[in-house]
Design a protein around this motif. Structure first.
Motif, PDB file in Angstrom:
ATOM      1  N   ASN A   2      11.145   5.263  -5.106  1.00 48.99           N
ATOM      2  CA  ASN A   2      11.550   4.833  -3.766  1.00 48.99           C
ATOM      3  C   ASN A   2      12.658   3.798  -3.893  1.00 48.99           C
ATOM      4  O   ASN A   2      12.387   2.631  -4.201  1.00 48.99           O
ATOM      5  N   ASP A  98       3.040  12.984   0.144  1.00 45.61           N
ATOM      6  CA  ASP A  98       3.777  12.158  -0.821  1.00 45.61           C
ATOM      7  C   ASP A  98       5.192  12.701  -1.020  1.00 45.61           C
ATOM      8  O   ASP A  98       6.171  11.947  -1.032  1.00 45.61           O
ATOM      9  N   ILE A 101       7.515  12.005   1.881  1.00 48.42           N
ATOM     10  CA  ILE A 101       7.902  10.597   1.955  1.00 48.42           C
ATOM     11  C   ILE A 101       8.990  10.304   0.925  1.00 48.42           C
ATOM     12  O   ILE A 101       9.979   9.612   1.216  1.00 48.42           O
ATOM     13  N   GLU A 102       8.839  10.825  -0.287  1.00 51.41           N
ATOM     14  CA  GLU A 102       9.870  10.665  -1.313  1.00 51.41           C
ATOM     15  C   GLU A 102      11.154  11.372  -0.915  1.00 51.41           C
ATOM     16  O   GLU A 102      12.264  10.875  -1.154  1.00 51.41           O
ATOM     17  N   TYR A 151      -0.126   4.252  -1.581  1.00 51.73           N
ATOM     18  CA  TYR A 151       1.281   3.975  -1.285  1.00 51.73           C
ATOM     19  C   TYR A 151       1.651   2.516  -1.562  1.00 51.73           C
ATOM     20  O   TYR A 151       2.611   1.997  -0.980  1.00 51.73           O
ATOM     21  N   ASP A 153       3.153   1.169  -4.003  1.00 48.27           N
ATOM     22  CA  ASP A 153       4.493   1.007  -4.559  1.00 48.27           C
ATOM     23  C   ASP A 153       5.546   1.801  -3.797  1.00 48.27           C
ATOM     24  O   ASP A 153       6.695   1.902  -4.241  1.00 48.27           O
ATOM     25  N   THR A 154       5.171   2.346  -2.658  1.00 44.04           N
ATOM     26  CA  THR A 154       6.113   3.102  -1.833  1.00 44.04           C
ATOM     27  C   THR A 154       6.793   2.126  -0.882  1.00 44.04           C
ATOM     28  O   THR A 154       6.137   1.523  -0.024  1.00 44.04           O
ATOM     29  N   THR A 155       8.098   1.965  -1.024  1.00 49.39           N
ATOM     30  CA  THR A 155       8.798   0.889  -0.311  1.00 49.39           C
ATOM     31  C   THR A 155       9.386   1.317   1.020  1.00 49.39           C
ATOM     32  O   THR A 155       9.831   0.462   1.797  1.00 49.39           O
ATOM     33  N   ASN A 156       9.407   2.613   1.323  1.00 46.23           N
ATOM     34  CA  ASN A 156      10.081   3.065   2.552  1.00 46.23           C
ATOM     35  C   ASN A 156       9.095   3.405   3.659  1.00 46.23           C
ATOM     36  O   ASN A 156       9.295   4.356   4.410  1.00 46.23           O
TER      37      ASN A 156
END
Length: 462
Positions: A2, A98, A101-102, A151, A153-156
């Motif tokens: 991300n 996932d 989102i990526e 999520y 470590d998912t920044t968006n």
């Protein structure tokens, strides 16, 4: 994978958003509620590329979708849970979430991520089935914790609870228009459930989640029902489609703007482009459809009144209607055609206009106006830089007069021009004026010209 910086409330202007790196962030969203449920990866690629090209930076989508998302398999032929149990998520389904989102992040897009649509939790309408119950907040918390850890470590992501439902019926007026045949008491309070889910998400993300809440349509924003909730960071309202054009969203934004503690606020669902006009709940195409002009009026006025952004929607796109699935509320074209409707381009022009000026100091600007602001379809709204570097004034009609207090802008002179929100271009340079006293401006065109709105741009110059 991300690459986008996380979003947060601005530390310079808590009415606005910024990235964790300190850059102002104007939120321009699109409602794609059924994206995880109805689109294949290839279809999502088409959608994301289109929205990124138009200037959108946030896509709103729901993990547990409204349109029977627990019983009808996704485009990838998966259901979210085993046996409708939120404690038994289906890895295959969420692996597809996932991936999308990526995929959004690869296009520079954030996802306004709804863990569930409101009908899976609250009353009084919707397909459900209800899987979160007011006597079992631990299940809501466990689901939130599982998502938060997934999520972390998912920044968006922007976390959006709610999903078109009130958080607390006990605060709703007795005139609330929805039916009461779902077996709920009018005193039902779902805030503890949403609070539990937020607590789980916050723990799972190590406190890095940015939270909002998508409420039901109408004047009751999150500020009425959730102002006291410490987990909430951003207020939302839904000026919606059920009350016709020109509902006074500028007043609702101003109400939220003045609250303490201060939170950013925005209209998360103005008139959908190509949605049948009211009356709710039987949307009748014979009454016409909201078109791009209706969208522009509400988007500009909510933002200029103090909104930290706005979330556009198209009636065919949110449901991804393709001519095969059920047509919800008289969509008038396929979603692939609807992607390029005028309003979708024009909200991008709004973002570009705002980002062409310093963003961190933007505040409401109606105090600049010495003349009558109007009401309904004629209501004028202004925004400005707190230090007087610029002002932007939205006039919804041609031939409309406005008197501006130029002395409130930084001097010694002010450059004035007309910006065309339909084309995104500066249409006419008016001239330069001394930054003193008041000056009258009249928007181009005749008062009888339909659907001709303008933005008066005023920039301080040496």
């Amino acid at each position: 994978m991300n690459p986008l910086p996380r979003l947060q409330v601005s530390d310079r202007n808590p009415h606005l958003l910024m990235t964790e790196e300190g850059s102002p962030f104007f939120l321009l969203g699109d409602t794609a509620w059924e994206l995880f449920h109805r689109l294949t990866f290839a279809e999502a690629e088409t959608y994301f590329a289109n929205r990124a090209a138009k200037g959108f930076n946030v896509i709103c989508a729901v993990a547990l979708s409204e349109v029977d998302g627990l019983r009808v398999p996704s485009a990838d032929r998966h259901l979210p849970f085993h046996d409708f149990d939120p404690r038994r998520p289906n890895e295959a389904y969420f692996a597809s979430v996932d991936a999308k989102i990526e995929q959004a992040a690869a296009h520079g897009l954030y996802v306004g991520f709804l863990p569930t649509w409101g009908d899976k939790l609250t009353a009084p309408w919707g397909a459900g089935p209800r899987i979160f119950h007011e006597n079992d907040p631990e299940t809501a918390r466990a689901y939130g914790l599982w998502l938060g850890e997934r999520y972390r470590d998912t920044t968006n992501l922007i976390w959006i609870l709610g999903g078109d439902r009130p958080a607390d019926l006990s605060e709703i007026s007795p005139s609330w228009p929805y039916p009461w045949d779902a077996g709920f008491q009018k005193s039902t309070d779902w805030k503890p459930l949403w609070r539990a889910m937020a607590e789980g998400i916050s723990e799972g993300t190590a406190g890095r989640a940015l939270f909002s809440y998508h409420p039901q349509g109408g004047a009751l924003s999150t500020s009425q029902l959730l102002q006291g909730e410490t987990w909430l960071h951003v207020h939302m309202m839904q000026s919606g489609h059920g009350a016709g054009a020109d509902v006074p969203v500028w007043d609702w934004i101003a109400r939220d703007y003045d609250l303490a503690p201060v939170r950013p606020t925005l209209d998360a669902e103005p008139n959908y482009e190509d949605h049948p006009v009211n009356p709710w709940p039987v949307f009748d195409p014979a009454n016409g459809y909201f078109r791009a002009y209706d969208v522009r009026k509400q988007c500009y006025r909510s933002v200029f009144a103090g909104g930290c952004g706005v979330i556009y929607g198209h009636h065919s796109v949110w449901q991804f209607w393709d001519g095969v699935r059920e047509n919800i509320n008289h969509a008038d074209r396929f979603w692939t055609e609807a992607l390029d409707r005028p309003g979708a381009f024009q909200v991008g022009y709004l973002r570009r206009l705002l980002e062409s000026r310093p963003g961190a100091g933007r505040v409401p600007g109606d105090l600049l106006l010495a003349s009558d602001l109007g009401e309904g379809g004629t209501r004028i709204c202004a925004t400005r830089d707190a230090l007087g570097a610029y002002a932007l004034i939205y006039l919804p009609k041609a031939g409309q007069e406005v008197d501006v207090r130029l002395h409130m802008l930084a001097g010694p002179r002010v450059r004035a021009a007309w910006f065309d929100p339909r084309s995104g271009q500066e249409a006419q340079l008016i001239g330069e004026y001394p930054a003193r006293g008041s000056q009258r401006f009249v928007s181009p065109g005749a008062a009888t010209d339909p659907e001709m709105d303008w933005v008066l741009t005023l920039d301080s110059s040496e």
